[in-house]
Design a protein around this motif. Structure first.
Motif, mmCIF file in Angstrom:
data_model
loop_
_atom_site.group_PDB
_atom_site.id
_atom_site.type_symbol
_atom_site.label_atom_id
_atom_site.label_comp_id
_atom_site.label_asym_id
_atom_site.label_seq_id
_atom_site.Cartn_x
_atom_site.Cartn_y
_atom_site.Cartn_z
ATOM 1 N N VAL A 164 0.841 -1.202 0.000
ATOM 2 C CA VAL A 164 0.000 0.000 0.000
ATOM 3 C C VAL A 164 0.874 1.250 0.000
ATOM 4 N N ARG A 165 1.931 1.254 0.798
ATOM 5 C CA ARG A 165 2.826 2.411 0.823
ATOM 6 C C ARG A 165 3.438 2.662 -0.545
ATOM 7 N N MET A 166 3.873 1.606 -1.211
ATOM 8 C CA MET A 166 4.483 1.767 -2.535
ATOM 9 C C MET A 166 3.463 2.199 -3.589
ATOM 10 N N GLN A 167 2.203 1.810 -3.428
ATOM 11 C CA GLN A 167 1.186 2.175 -4.413
ATOM 12 C C GLN A 167 0.655 3.593 -4.200
ATOM 13 N N ILE A 168 0.580 4.037 -2.961
ATOM 14 C CA ILE A 168 -0.016 5.340 -2.675
ATOM 15 C C ILE A 168 1.033 6.401 -2.368
ATOM 16 N N PHE A 169 2.084 6.022 -1.662
ATOM 17 C CA PHE A 169 3.117 6.974 -1.239
ATOM 18 C C PHE A 169 4.506 6.523 -1.702
ATOM 19 N N PRO A 170 4.733 6.298 -2.983
ATOM 20 C CA PRO A 170 6.005 5.715 -3.423
ATOM 21 C C PRO A 170 7.232 6.569 -3.122
ATOM 22 N N ALA A 171 7.088 7.872 -3.008
ATOM 23 C CA ALA A 171 8.242 8.739 -2.788
ATOM 24 C C ALA A 171 8.270 9.347 -1.389
#
Length: 79
Positions: A47-54
């Motif tokens: 979820v972090r990589m999909q929504i907040f990748p940076a």
């Protein structure tokens, strides 16, 4: 592909403004990742990589804010 719309009332909803900006953004992002019934497999890292990748966001902490306010429910199926 699912297209989700955010109504303008979202931003001033009395319950929504009680959570922080990262929680509001996560909530919107979860709409995009969930199925038509609002369900999805919960994987904080994915979820972090999909929504907040940076961004360096602790998704588990932010989702707990959503859980505590009744926006989302995290549950297990068959263990």
């Amino acid at each position: 592909m699912r297209i989700r719309s955010i109504k303008p009332d979202f931003w001033t909803d009395e319950k929504v403004v009680q959570v922080g900006p990262w929680a509001r953004l996560l909530f919107i992002g979860l709409w995009n990742l969930s199925d038509d019934h609002g369900r999805m497999a919960w994987s904080p890292g994915r979820v972090r990589m999909q929504i907040f990748p940076a961004d360096k966001i602790d998704v588990e902490v932010v989702v707990e804010e959503l859980v505590s306010q009744g926006f989302v429910l995290v549950y297990e199926v068959e263990g």
